[in-house]
Write an enzyme that holds these catalytic residues in place. Sequence first.
Site, PDB file in Angstrom:
ATOM      1  N   HIS A 464       0.829  -1.215   0.000  1.00  0.00           N
ATOM      2  CA  HIS A 464       0.000   0.000   0.000  1.00  0.00           C
ATOM      3  C   HIS A 464       0.853   1.251   0.000  1.00  0.00           C
ATOM      4  O   HIS A 464       0.487   2.265  -0.586  1.00  0.00           O
ATOM      5  CB  HIS A 464      -0.945  -0.006   1.203  1.00  0.00           C
ATOM      6  CG  HIS A 464      -2.291  -0.518   0.824  1.00  0.00           C
ATOM      7  ND1 HIS A 464      -3.052  -1.326   1.635  1.00  0.00           N
ATOM      8  CD2 HIS A 464      -3.003  -0.339  -0.314  1.00  0.00           C
ATOM      9  CE1 HIS A 464      -4.170  -1.622   1.008  1.00  0.00           C
ATOM     10  NE2 HIS A 464      -4.170  -1.031  -0.164  1.00  0.00           N
ATOM     11  N   ARG A 571     -10.256 -11.918 -26.173  1.00  0.00           N
ATOM     12  CA  ARG A 571     -10.420 -13.202 -25.472  1.00  0.00           C
ATOM     13  C   ARG A 571     -11.922 -13.482 -25.395  1.00  0.00           C
ATOM     14  O   ARG A 571     -12.583 -13.076 -24.446  1.00  0.00           O
ATOM     15  CB  ARG A 571      -9.818 -13.122 -24.063  1.00  0.00           C
ATOM     16  CG  ARG A 571      -8.289 -13.064 -24.041  1.00  0.00           C
ATOM     17  CD  ARG A 571      -7.809 -12.979 -22.598  1.00  0.00           C
ATOM     18  NE  ARG A 571      -6.405 -13.314 -22.455  1.00  0.00           N
ATOM     19  CZ  ARG A 571      -5.433 -12.425 -22.244  1.00  0.00           C
ATOM     20  NH1 ARG A 571      -5.717 -11.153 -22.153  1.00  0.00           N
ATOM     21  NH2 ARG A 571      -4.178 -12.824 -22.093  1.00  0.00           N
ATOM     22  N   GLU A 701       1.824 -20.829 -28.345  1.00  0.00           N
ATOM     23  CA  GLU A 701       1.869 -20.810 -26.884  1.00  0.00           C
ATOM     24  C   GLU A 701       2.166 -22.179 -26.300  1.00  0.00           C
ATOM     25  O   GLU A 701       2.130 -22.366 -25.097  1.00  0.00           O
ATOM     26  CB  GLU A 701       0.576 -20.219 -26.298  1.00  0.00           C
ATOM     27  CG  GLU A 701      -0.692 -20.832 -26.820  1.00  0.00           C
ATOM     28  CD  GLU A 701      -1.946 -20.163 -26.252  1.00  0.00           C
ATOM     29  OE1 GLU A 701      -1.848 -19.330 -25.339  1.00  0.00           O
ATOM     30  OE2 GLU A 701      -3.036 -20.505 -26.732  1.00  0.00           O
ATOM     31  N   ASN A 724       2.405 -15.999 -22.005  1.00  0.00           N
ATOM     32  CA  ASN A 724       1.979 -16.495 -20.690  1.00  0.00           C
ATOM     33  C   ASN A 724       1.994 -18.023 -20.684  1.00  0.00           C
ATOM     34  O   ASN A 724       2.581 -18.659 -19.804  1.00  0.00           O
ATOM     35  CB  ASN A 724       0.561 -16.017 -20.358  1.00  0.00           C
ATOM     36  CG  ASN A 724       0.407 -14.523 -20.498  1.00  0.00           C
ATOM     37  OD1 ASN A 724       1.383 -13.793 -20.397  1.00  0.00           O
ATOM     38  ND2 ASN A 724      -0.805 -14.070 -20.734  1.00  0.00           N
ATOM     39  N   ASP A 725       1.335 -18.600 -21.689  1.00  0.00           N
ATOM     40  CA  ASP A 725       1.301 -20.060 -21.746  1.00  0.00           C
ATOM     41  C   ASP A 725       2.615 -20.639 -22.254  1.00  0.00           C
ATOM     42  O   ASP A 725       3.043 -21.700 -21.803  1.00  0.00           O
ATOM     43  CB  ASP A 725       0.141 -20.540 -22.625  1.00  0.00           C
ATOM     44  CG  ASP A 725      -1.150 -20.591 -21.835  1.00  0.00           C
ATOM     45  OD1 ASP A 725      -1.109 -21.085 -20.688  1.00  0.00           O
ATOM     46  OD2 ASP A 725      -2.179 -20.132 -22.330  1.00  0.00           O
ATOM     47  N   ARG A 735       1.008 -21.581 -14.355  1.00  0.00           N
ATOM     48  CA  ARG A 735       0.944 -20.117 -14.298  1.00  0.00           C
ATOM     49  C   ARG A 735       0.140 -19.613 -13.112  1.00  0.00           C
ATOM     50  O   ARG A 735       0.162 -18.426 -12.801  1.00  0.00           O
ATOM     51  CB  ARG A 735       0.455 -19.515 -15.616  1.00  0.00           C
ATOM     52  CG  ARG A 735      -0.905 -19.949 -16.066  1.00  0.00           C
ATOM     53  CD  ARG A 735      -1.144 -19.573 -17.526  1.00  0.00           C
ATOM     54  NE  ARG A 735      -1.788 -18.275 -17.682  1.00  0.00           N
ATOM     55  CZ  ARG A 735      -2.274 -17.826 -18.826  1.00  0.00           C
ATOM     56  NH1 ARG A 735      -2.177 -18.545 -19.928  1.00  0.00           N
ATOM     57  NH2 ARG A 735      -2.856 -16.658 -18.902  1.00  0.00           N
ATOM     58  N   CYS A 772       1.138 -11.370 -27.834  1.00  0.00           N
ATOM     59  CA  CYS A 772      -0.028 -10.865 -27.114  1.00  0.00           C
ATOM     60  C   CYS A 772       0.004 -11.316 -25.652  1.00  0.00           C
ATOM     61  O   CYS A 772      -0.919 -11.037 -24.900  1.00  0.00           O
ATOM     62  CB  CYS A 772      -1.324 -11.309 -27.777  1.00  0.00           C
ATOM     63  SG  CYS A 772      -1.541 -13.089 -27.769  1.00  0.00           S
TER      64      CYS A 772
HETATM   65  C1  PEP Z   1      -0.945 -16.257 -23.446  1.00  0.00           C
HETATM   66  O1  PEP Z   1      -0.983 -17.447 -23.109  1.00  0.00           O
HETATM   67  O2  PEP Z   1       0.091 -15.568 -23.419  1.00  0.00           O
HETATM   68  C2  PEP Z   1      -2.178 -15.593 -23.896  1.00  0.00           C
HETATM   69  C3  PEP Z   1      -2.156 -14.372 -24.400  1.00  0.00           C
HETATM   70  O3  PEP Z   1      -3.330 -16.275 -23.725  1.00  0.00           O
HETATM   71  P1  PEP Z   1      -4.114 -16.364 -22.321  1.00  0.00           P
HETATM   72  O4  PEP Z   1      -3.371 -15.507 -21.342  1.00  0.00           O
HETATM   73  O5  PEP Z   1      -5.492 -15.913 -22.593  1.00  0.00           O
HETATM   74  O6  PEP Z   1      -4.003 -17.831 -22.024  1.00  0.00           O
HETATM   75 MG    MG Z   2      -2.761 -18.614 -23.586  1.00  0.00          MG
END
Ligand code: PEP
Ligand code: MG
Length: 850
Positions: A464, A571, A701, A724-725, A735, A772
């Site tokens: 905070h 999404r 991904e 991310n994936d 994740r 992305c």
């Molecule tokens: C990702 O996996 O980076 C991605 C953009 O898809 P999501 O986060 O929706 O799984």
């Molecule tokens: Mg993904």
Amino acid sequence: MSALVLVSPLAGWSTPLEEVPDTVFAGRMLGDGVAIDPLGSTLYAPCDGDVVLLPETRHAVTLRTARGLEVLMHLGIDTVGLGGEGFEALVALGQPVRTGDALIRFDLDLLARRARSLLTPILVVGGEGTLARRVQGCAVTVGEVLMEWVPAGAAADRAAARTGAREARSRTVRVALEHGIHARPAAQLAAAIAGFEAEVSLHAAGRQANARSVVALMTLGVRGGGQVEIRAAGPDAPAAIEAIEAVLSAAAPAAASNTPSSAPTSAPVRVAPVQPEPLRPGAVLRGVVGSRGFAVGRAAVLRVREVALEEAGGGCEHETRELDRAQALVRGALEQARSDAAGPAAEVIEAHLALLADPHLQTRALSWIGRGKSAGYAWRAAIRESVAALRALGDARMAERADDLTDLERQVLLALAGEQAPASPALPCGAILIARELLPSQLVGLDAERLAGICLAAGGATSHVSILAAAAGIPALVALGPAVAEIVEDTALILDAEAGELHVDPGERRVEAARARMMRNAERRARERQAAQRECRMADGTRIEVLANIGSLADAEAAMRNGAEGCGLLRTEFLFLERRQAPSETEQRDEYQRIARVLAGKPLTIRTLDIGGDKPIDYLPLPQEENPALGLRGVRTSLWREDLLDEQLRAVLAVEPAGQCRILLPMITDVVELRAVRARIVAASRLVGRTAPIELGVMIETPASALIAEVLAREAEFFSIGTNDLAQYTLAMDRGHPQLAARLDGLHPAVLSLIARTAEAAHGHGRGVAVCGGLAADPAAAPILIGLGVRELSCVPAAIPGVKALIGELTLEQCKRWAREALVQESAEAVRRLSPAPAGKTGEPAPAGA
Ligand code: PEP
Ligand code: MG
């Protein structure tokens, strides 16, 4: 066999079995049930039955009901070792008992000192059936309903009979709050249902929390974007669910926690490991950026005195009264402060008021008083237990919320000691505050006009204090380490909360240069805001497109306000969440069309449903999976439910103008999946009478898709890399795993080399390649991604101006050089250290948002 209702055999706090520090109980190896943290010292019968097990050590007892069901109660953990000390059996083996009969008396104080844990599992052992109901995450009293066990057949019948009612009382929602359920949202949640009668609980990742307990809600460890199930029972349950949902789906206010310049990026923001250096003139301390910015000033050292307290209490009644009195004083002071506060400061005060009334903290404090402790000791113990629980989540953001609890601990202890909160120190103009730690209430009490910066030995990027500092535009570095304590009053300092450095006594020339840099920074920020609507080009003219990741029409509007050059990722699963049934083809088409209109002709990349994995949808039940992240997810689900895919494709194909949309497929692992979807697009186009082709791209991904990118590039019209994936699957780190969150970094060289391979394959076939995933908005990553060949970045709308500004100052050559170096680093941390230094220092660009 008919159902069996068990009443609570103890007074105390009922918790899920998972919290018992013993794998046999936590893993339900003996049976299912709940665990109670006892407040009383007598165990009563939860049902009628015979005593069939009562060991000589008398630390446990089992009853068998007339229908042959066994109920095991185990007082504390590792209590067999007490050899019977502290336990007195009030019944004999074989004796029949009635509900509510006293079974065992025990010495709670002795158990508190000697047992590994006081948690007492109450289990139904054996029997073909399930627990249809259990009360947990709240205080319970002896004799109130605790659990209901139903035999196997009856469970199914009931479930079927209750389907309608249950749907109305349970809903899974996505948490839109960027920092998840931390103190302020938790307080808002508790406040949102204050007027409802329903019992409401939140469930996530096997944990559950009473929605009226701020502390319990925080210890759920739910992060932004995560899923949470709301359950409610009672006459106004549906309305209570709506109220909770409204809080969870509200985006965090920009000034408080969504400000890209203060919010952490997807990866850890530590700029370099904490390395105390000797504090000679010119020494540099490194820390974590809490609030971005740059300041020059002189040290104002804040020292905080510990509040002294006695451990032993003067009797239960007296200490309870004392605690009430002190809490009332603090409540009064907070309410007074609230009337003068605004913005994030007011929200922090609200959170403290909610914590002060938290039922979990109260129960715990009273339990310590019941064990003979003083009010101060009890309050501190209750707070520290919760602080430890928050830290144990392994989620840095939640651990940092512990500051609020510590703040409240101190306020109540001061009130108990009859002391006023010490007056805030008078600051000289341009002061850089130096402290071991700073509590939110202390920061609020300081004169922000005179405060040029904050440097803390402890703390975290999203505490905070960091959020408050960012909201007030005060640069802050946290986690600087113990060397901070060696800084003496009035030392000249340069606080570089962009590079994460504190320069101690740097000399006149550097101070002058730093002042000039401050001027340049101010100009830069103004330019960045103005330039956000222009198309994005690198300093050498290379075109890089910056698009937005969106999940709704409102996101699309925010994207346009922030200068998005289109949508790189819609999404669509988010349009399917928070509903009772799937949107029809017409509803989908209308929503896509509305979004397309808001984007005013700019590209709209519509990703087909990515459900499954961590994005389940209640009304589209998928087969039970051992490991959902490796199961039916993304395109696999679409090809398994072709009816859903066809509907979605028809809806997308009908959007006008025909050229604005393109289709993106998630979780591709081979070219056969791509071909299968293309065949369905051809069929769907025929059905909707569309002749214009539509671009079809794939998400990269999975490591498989990156490794066969060359094959995919022959048939896919574009690539979009989901870092991310891709990081999750390459590094084999879930994740959503709290302990691994800090290590799950897409800048790991292994992930980067898959990205490099993907970009090369795309270029070889003249295909576009975008990122992305979260890496696109990370200032340390964006230059490297561009250097690896990525020409389109798609990120959350709020990050777009900063990303564009960063790119505008880079040249392709620089990026290529960083990318080459990144690929040969040993770790993600080493890659992060390559990140461009701020402008004015080395001539290299500043991070986005600086
Ligand atoms: C990702 O996996 O980076 C991605 C953009 O898809 P999501 O986060 O929706 O799984
Ligand atoms: Mg993904």
